[in-house]
Design an enzyme around this catalytic site. Sequence first.
Site, PDB file in Angstrom:
ATOM      1  N   ASN A   9       0.878  -1.178   0.000  1.00 41.94           N
ATOM      2  CA  ASN A   9       0.000   0.000   0.000  1.00 41.94           C
ATOM      3  C   ASN A   9       0.912   1.223   0.000  1.00 41.94           C
ATOM      4  O   ASN A   9       1.531   1.531   1.012  1.00 41.94           O
ATOM      5  CB  ASN A   9      -0.892  -0.024   1.254  1.00 41.94           C
ATOM      6  N   LYS A  11       0.217   4.337  -0.171  1.00 37.14           N
ATOM      7  CA  LYS A  11      -0.323   5.557   0.455  1.00 37.14           C
ATOM      8  C   LYS A  11      -0.060   6.752  -0.459  1.00 37.14           C
ATOM      9  O   LYS A  11      -0.123   6.597  -1.677  1.00 37.14           O
ATOM     10  CB  LYS A  11       0.272   5.731   1.854  1.00 37.14           C
ATOM     11  N   HIS A 104      -9.139   1.467   4.963  1.00 38.89           N
ATOM     12  CA  HIS A 104      -7.832   1.571   5.641  1.00 38.89           C
ATOM     13  C   HIS A 104      -7.994   2.477   6.859  1.00 38.89           C
ATOM     14  O   HIS A 104      -8.782   3.438   6.834  1.00 38.89           O
ATOM     15  CB  HIS A 104      -6.784   2.137   4.675  1.00 38.89           C
ATOM     16  N   GLU A 106      -6.360   4.828   7.921  1.00 32.20           N
ATOM     17  CA  GLU A 106      -6.176   6.260   7.661  1.00 32.20           C
ATOM     18  C   GLU A 106      -7.446   6.863   7.053  1.00 32.20           C
ATOM     19  O   GLU A 106      -7.748   8.042   7.268  1.00 32.20           O
ATOM     20  CB  GLU A 106      -4.945   6.458   6.752  1.00 32.20           C
ATOM     21  N   GLU A 177      -5.111  -4.701  10.522  1.00 39.88           N
ATOM     22  CA  GLU A 177      -4.023  -3.750  10.743  1.00 39.88           C
ATOM     23  C   GLU A 177      -4.258  -3.017  12.061  1.00 39.88           C
ATOM     24  O   GLU A 177      -5.059  -2.069  12.118  1.00 39.88           O
ATOM     25  CB  GLU A 177      -3.972  -2.724   9.600  1.00 39.88           C
ATOM     26  N   GLY A 183       3.191   2.242  10.693  1.00 41.89           N
ATOM     27  CA  GLY A 183       4.176   3.303  10.514  1.00 41.89           C
ATOM     28  C   GLY A 183       4.916   3.661  11.790  1.00 41.89           C
ATOM     29  O   GLY A 183       5.564   4.702  11.864  1.00 41.89           O
ATOM     30  N   SER A 223       4.001  -2.255  10.045  1.00 45.47           N
ATOM     31  CA  SER A 223       5.452  -2.371  10.202  1.00 45.47           C
ATOM     32  C   SER A 223       6.012  -3.719   9.723  1.00 45.47           C
ATOM     33  O   SER A 223       6.914  -4.276  10.347  1.00 45.47           O
ATOM     34  CB  SER A 223       5.867  -2.078  11.647  1.00 45.47           C
TER      35      SER A 223
END
Length: 262
Positions: A9, A11, A104, A106, A177, A183, A223
């Site tokens: 992904n 991003k 996701h 985010e 996730e 991250g 990660s």
Amino acid sequence: MRRRFIAGNWKMFNGPSATSEFMSAFVPKLASSEDIASNINKGMMEVAVFAPFVSLDAATKGKEGSPLIVGAQNMHWEKSGAFTGEVSAPMLKELGCTHVIIGHSERRHIFRETSEDLHKKLLAALEENLTPVFCVGELLEERESGSTFDVIRKQLMAGLKVMDGSDVADKIIVAYEPVWAIGTGKTASSEDAQEVCAFIRKLLADTFGEGVAEKTIILYGGSVKPENTASILSMKDIDGVLVGGASLKPDSFLGIAKAAVQ
Ligand code: 13P
């Protein structure tokens, strides 16, 4: 045996030129890496990149002739209309996308997408025969307060409500996730990730039957790096990885695919 699904992904990284460069380097490496190529040819593995909208054309052109899958990171639930700034499933298909990430963290937390929005997006993706990678995951405070399983159950069931098993089996990929591992360099331990992925498979079995649960691909993301991929994938209910930072460079993403060879 379920196939492995190795997904990058990107991003908001890798614009069109960086995407073309990535493809020029990655596609030949993927083809010449015999163990990966053989796994892909035998249907034991799929490798995918989820590029920004503006890079999808460069990605699909750059991968021509390669089994590499190209997907988008989001979409709108309507096919067309007055929705400034949005992109629809038919538009993604026209560009050669076969997959799309939905929900996701985010999108959920920064852009405030609701469970109802995500449910509509899942149905719209399925209607266009795009394979959704549907993401679920808890925040750090939710993990610390012991509500991880509740959060996962609510997110998963809100997304998949009113569906029947034939919509889910082989058609939807689920990605776990944990938000606190994205991250941050903090990976969930393989055992913690397995525990939640097993819970997801159990929920799928209770809702849609064992057959559907056994067929569904479940990914872990947060990660993931070449060094921790083999340990994560050694877990019974984890069939693949959804990789952010370590998917941006051809060599590290290839290292992850290599570690996933079975
Ligand atoms: P990182 O691999 O950079 O932690 O990102 C994970 C992720 O959000 C993939 O969708």
